[in-house]
Design an enzyme around this catalytic site. Structure first.
Site, PDB file in Angstrom:
ATOM      1  N   ASN A   1       4.463   9.781  -6.978  1.00  0.00           N
ATOM      2  CA  ASN A   1       4.736  10.056  -5.448  1.00  0.00           C
ATOM      3  C   ASN A   1       3.719  11.508  -5.022  1.00  0.00           C
ATOM      4  O   ASN A   1       3.396  11.569  -3.920  1.00  0.00           O
ATOM      5  CB  ASN A   1       5.954  10.012  -5.100  1.00  0.00           C
ATOM      6  CG  ASN A   1       6.468   8.535  -4.815  1.00  0.00           C
ATOM      7  OD1 ASN A   1       5.946   7.560  -5.184  1.00  0.00           O
ATOM      8  ND2 ASN A   1       7.767   8.482  -4.803  1.00  0.00           N
TER       9      ASN A   1
ATOM     10  N   ILE B   1      10.117  10.934   3.810  1.00  0.00           N
ATOM     11  CA  ILE B   1      11.371  10.250   3.235  1.00  0.00           C
ATOM     12  C   ILE B   1      11.152   9.967   1.764  1.00  0.00           C
ATOM     13  O   ILE B   1      12.004   9.711   1.135  1.00  0.00           O
ATOM     14  CB  ILE B   1      11.504   8.838   3.934  1.00  0.00           C
ATOM     15  CG1 ILE B   1      11.752   8.938   5.686  1.00  0.00           C
ATOM     16  CG2 ILE B   1      12.826   8.166   3.662  1.00  0.00           C
ATOM     17  CD1 ILE B   1      12.210   7.724   6.326  1.00  0.00           C
ATOM     18  N   THR B   2       9.794  10.086   1.495  1.00  0.00           N
ATOM     19  CA  THR B   2       9.476   9.552   0.183  1.00  0.00           C
ATOM     20  C   THR B   2      10.227  10.583  -0.935  1.00  0.00           C
ATOM     21  O   THR B   2      10.447  11.937  -0.708  1.00  0.00           O
ATOM     22  CB  THR B   2       7.882   9.845  -0.301  1.00  0.00           C
ATOM     23  OG1 THR B   2       7.476   9.117   0.828  1.00  0.00           O
ATOM     24  CG2 THR B   2       7.690   9.550  -1.704  1.00  0.00           C
ATOM     25  N   ASN B   3      10.637  10.114  -2.117  1.00  0.00           N
ATOM     26  CA  ASN B   3      11.358  10.602  -3.201  1.00  0.00           C
ATOM     27  C   ASN B   3      10.595  11.283  -4.383  1.00  0.00           C
ATOM     28  O   ASN B   3       9.414  10.497  -4.630  1.00  0.00           O
ATOM     29  CB  ASN B   3      12.705   9.994  -3.619  1.00  0.00           C
ATOM     30  CG  ASN B   3      13.705   9.854  -2.834  1.00  0.00           C
ATOM     31  OD1 ASN B   3      14.379  10.967  -2.302  1.00  0.00           O
ATOM     32  ND2 ASN B   3      14.268   8.946  -2.548  1.00  0.00           N
TER      33      ASN B   3
ATOM     34  N   ILE C   1      11.242   0.552   3.878  1.00  0.00           N
ATOM     35  CA  ILE C   1      11.867   1.342   4.961  1.00  0.00           C
ATOM     36  C   ILE C   1      10.816   1.341   6.325  1.00  0.00           C
ATOM     37  O   ILE C   1      11.460   1.475   7.205  1.00  0.00           O
ATOM     38  CB  ILE C   1      11.707   2.930   4.285  1.00  0.00           C
ATOM     39  CG1 ILE C   1      12.821   2.810   3.333  1.00  0.00           C
ATOM     40  CG2 ILE C   1      12.392   3.803   5.345  1.00  0.00           C
ATOM     41  CD1 ILE C   1      13.075   4.237   2.473  1.00  0.00           C
TER      42      ILE C   1
ATOM     43  N   GLY D   1       3.359   4.087   5.129  1.00  0.00           N
ATOM     44  CA  GLY D   1       4.015   3.201   4.187  1.00  0.00           C
ATOM     45  C   GLY D   1       4.638   2.016   5.025  1.00  0.00           C
ATOM     46  O   GLY D   1       5.391   2.530   6.241  1.00  0.00           O
ATOM     47  N   ALA D   2       4.467   1.248   4.686  1.00  0.00           N
ATOM     48  CA  ALA D   2       4.903  -0.333   5.636  1.00  0.00           C
ATOM     49  C   ALA D   2       5.828  -1.131   4.578  1.00  0.00           C
ATOM     50  O   ALA D   2       5.788  -2.265   4.608  1.00  0.00           O
ATOM     51  CB  ALA D   2       3.822  -1.252   6.047  1.00  0.00           C
TER      52      ALA D   2
ATOM     53  N   ASP E   1      -0.687   1.222   5.619  1.00  0.00           N
ATOM     54  CA  ASP E   1      -0.186   1.180   4.395  1.00  0.00           C
ATOM     55  C   ASP E   1      -1.600   0.669   3.407  1.00  0.00           C
ATOM     56  O   ASP E   1      -2.485   0.415   4.221  1.00  0.00           O
ATOM     57  CB  ASP E   1       0.713  -0.033   4.166  1.00  0.00           C
ATOM     58  CG  ASP E   1       1.425  -0.006   2.713  1.00  0.00           C
ATOM     59  OD1 ASP E   1       2.624   0.243   2.980  1.00  0.00           O
ATOM     60  OD2 ASP E   1       0.619   0.039   1.668  1.00  0.00           O
TER      61      ASP E   1
ATOM     62  N   HIS F   1      18.265  16.521  -2.020  1.00  0.00           N
ATOM     63  CA  HIS F   1      18.608  15.186  -2.014  1.00  0.00           C
ATOM     64  C   HIS F   1      18.657  14.510  -3.506  1.00  0.00           C
ATOM     65  O   HIS F   1      18.051  13.956  -3.848  1.00  0.00           O
ATOM     66  CB  HIS F   1      17.677  14.338  -1.093  1.00  0.00           C
ATOM     67  CG  HIS F   1      18.007  12.934  -0.915  1.00  0.00           C
ATOM     68  ND1 HIS F   1      19.207  12.531  -0.584  1.00  0.00           N
ATOM     69  CD2 HIS F   1      17.238  11.999  -1.158  1.00  0.00           C
ATOM     70  CE1 HIS F   1      19.317  11.141  -0.472  1.00  0.00           C
ATOM     71  NE2 HIS F   1      17.990  10.827  -0.560  1.00  0.00           N
TER      72      HIS F   1
HETATM   73  N1  APR Z   1      -0.676   5.210   0.824  1.00  0.00           N
HETATM   74  C1  APR Z   1       0.038   4.459   1.772  1.00  0.00           C
HETATM   75  N2  APR Z   1       0.788   3.635   1.426  1.00  0.00           N
HETATM   76  C2  APR Z   1       1.111   3.874   0.079  1.00  0.00           C
HETATM   77  C3  APR Z   1       0.711   4.376  -0.636  1.00  0.00           C
HETATM   78  C4  APR Z   1      -0.478   5.216  -0.140  1.00  0.00           C
HETATM   79  N3  APR Z   1      -1.146   6.140  -1.112  1.00  0.00           N
HETATM   80  N4  APR Z   1       1.024   4.250  -2.087  1.00  0.00           N
HETATM   81  C5  APR Z   1       2.081   2.975  -1.765  1.00  0.00           C
HETATM   82  N5  APR Z   1       2.162   3.000  -0.538  1.00  0.00           N
HETATM   83  C6  APR Z   1       2.972   1.957   0.063  1.00  0.00           C
HETATM   84  C7  APR Z   1       3.179   0.818  -0.878  1.00  0.00           C
HETATM   85  O1  APR Z   1       2.178  -0.107  -0.692  1.00  0.00           O
HETATM   86  C8  APR Z   1       4.569   0.304  -0.293  1.00  0.00           C
HETATM   87  O2  APR Z   1       4.301  -0.783   0.867  1.00  0.00           O
HETATM   88  O3  APR Z   1       4.290   2.615   0.185  1.00  0.00           O
HETATM   89  C9  APR Z   1       5.245   1.405   0.568  1.00  0.00           C
HETATM   90  C10 APR Z   1       6.726   1.758  -0.115  1.00  0.00           C
HETATM   91  O4  APR Z   1       7.395   0.698   0.332  1.00  0.00           O
HETATM   92  P1  APR Z   1       8.588   0.206  -0.817  1.00  0.00           P
HETATM   93  O5  APR Z   1       7.929   0.022  -1.985  1.00  0.00           O
HETATM   94  O6  APR Z   1       8.956  -0.870  -0.048  1.00  0.00           O
HETATM   95  O7  APR Z   1       9.549   1.458  -0.855  1.00  0.00           O
HETATM   96  P2  APR Z   1      10.546   1.606   0.107  1.00  0.00           P
HETATM   97  O8  APR Z   1      11.878   1.113  -0.076  1.00  0.00           O
HETATM   98  O9  APR Z   1      10.175   1.696   1.667  1.00  0.00           O
HETATM   99  O10 APR Z   1      10.799   3.357  -0.102  1.00  0.00           O
HETATM  100  C11 APR Z   1       9.598   4.350   0.212  1.00  0.00           C
HETATM  101  O11 APR Z   1      11.164   5.971   0.134  1.00  0.00           O
HETATM  102  O12 APR Z   1      13.667   6.563  -0.109  1.00  0.00           O
HETATM  103  C12 APR Z   1      12.252   6.625  -0.618  1.00  0.00           C
HETATM  104  O13 APR Z   1      12.845   6.542  -3.042  1.00  0.00           O
HETATM  105  C13 APR Z   1      11.863   5.914  -1.786  1.00  0.00           C
HETATM  106  O14 APR Z   1      10.025   7.086  -2.432  1.00  0.00           O
HETATM  107  C14 APR Z   1      10.624   5.837  -1.904  1.00  0.00           C
HETATM  108  C15 APR Z   1      10.155   5.690  -0.485  1.00  0.00           C
END
Ligand code: APR
Length: 320
Positions: A96, A119-121, A14, A10-11, A34, A176
């Site tokens: 998620n 970290i994902t919710n 966060i 996840g890029a 990502d 959480h």
């Molecule tokens: N595999 C890899 N990356 C993915 C996938 C996947 N299957 N699905 C989505 N992503 C990537 C998206 O492309 C995006 O770049 O995950 C990233 C999530 O980044 P943001 O949308 O900016 O979210 P962020 O604020 O980083 O939060 C991520 O952490 O705190 C928790 O609730 C929040 O669940 C969320 C997670």
């Protein structure tokens, strides 16, 4: 000796912040993964280009290929969708959960020896699903929440008492979510418990109750302000603290979502508890004593987490 390898799955907001912090702290070489093409590559290059000014040594790579995380020592998972205003963390469950399946399998096949921080919710359910899908040992898979919730509590307390955040320790347990349990009795200013500070006239019980509630709503407060996403600086910093504890075998006592089987009277589930993090991953769960009231709050938090896990099982029958 080769540098440790840190894989960030996840890029997004966060993930990018994690990469920047890991580079600044020279925790190791960094792979940003990502599914969004260009995002991990762009962020990696941008951060690498800050290296000459900052003076850090770390290789950064962006990728859409799980093979690039091979042999990672630490994986930090933020893949998924964050909250929008009006959404609870639980609203993210269905979307998620699918993401955790692909990420869990990617880690299982490429970095089975890693220490994994989710970290994902909604956090407690997602870390459970990630452990199930990856099949990694439960002591090597944990969730970041307690460090962040405690940091928020510490920050608000330092404002109330007008003292350095360094001197405020705080304890937040449970899931959480809205039912998290900030433990006032175990929170201190330089060792002085909060109830004593009320007796000393430094604050009032009402003010403390308001701070506890603000801590519970800490994530929503940021979502409400940002409007287009959720918190990322403090969540990333919290996860880096945990990763550093593992990589440097610091034996830090940090609250995080850990697998409890027997501890806290629980029968095999993930929830926020105090843990020791060192080279062995989650090396110990610190089974503290709670008062009746604290136990009641913890129990209600535990049932909220159990409800989410049941919902996951309802969505994906392979988890049942
Ligand atoms: N595999 C890899 N990356 C993915 C996938 C996947 N299957 N699905 C989505 N992503 C990537 C998206 O492309 C995006 O770049 O995950 C990233 C999530 O980044 P943001 O949308 O900016 O979210 P962020 O604020 O980083 O939060 C991520 O952490 O705190 C928790 O609730 C929040 O669940 C969320 C997670």
């Amino acid at each position: 000796m080769a540098r440790p390898k840190i894989a960030l799955i996840g890029a997004g907001q966060i993930g990018g912040t994690l990469a920047h912090l890991a580079a600044l702290k020279e925790l190791g070489d960094i792979v940003l993964f990502d599914i969004a093409e260009g995002t991990p590559e762009g962020k990696s290059l941008d951060i690498a280009e800050s290296g000459p000014s900052e003076g850090f040594d770390a290789k950064l790579k962006g990728t859409q290929d799980y093979a690039d995380i091979a042999g990672a020592d630490v994986c930090i998972v933020t893949a998924g969708v964050p909250r929008k205003p009006g959404m609870s963390r639980d609203d993210l469950l269905g979307i998620n959960l699918k993401v955790m399946k692909s990420v869990g399998e990617g880690i299982r096949d490429n970095a089975p020896d890693a220490f994994v921080i989710c970290i994902t919710n909604p956090l407690d359910a997602m870390v459970w699903a990630l452990q199930q899908f990856s099949g990694l040992p439960a002591n090597k898979v944990c969730g970041m929440a307690g460090v962040l919730d405690s940091a928020r509590f510490r920050h608000f307390l330092s404002l109330e008492f007008d003292v350095s955040m360094k001197d405020v320790t705080a304890f937040v347990l449970g899931g959480h979510g809205d039912t998290m349990v900030p433990l006032v009795r175990y929170s201190t200013v330089a060792g002085i418990p909060l109830p004593d500070l009320v007796d000393m006239g430094w604050t009032t019980k009402d003010k403390l109750d308001a701070i506890v509630q603000r801590t519970r709503d800490g994530g929503a407060e940021i979502v409400g302000l940002l409007k287009t996403g959720s918190a990322f600086y403090a969540p990333a910093t919290s996860a880096i603290e945990m990763a550093e504890a593992y990589l440097k075998d610091q034996k830090r006592l940090l609250p995080c979502a850990a697998w409890c089987d027997g501890e806290f009277g629980l029968n095999g589930m993930y929830v926020g508890v105090p843990t020791i993090i060192g080279a062995g991953g989650i090396e110990k769960i610190v089974d503290i004593k709670m008062t009746k009231d604290e136990q009641a709050m913890f129990d209600s938090s535990v049932s909220a987490v159990k409800g989410l896990v049941e919902a996951c099982k309802g969505i994906d029958s392979s988890l049942a």
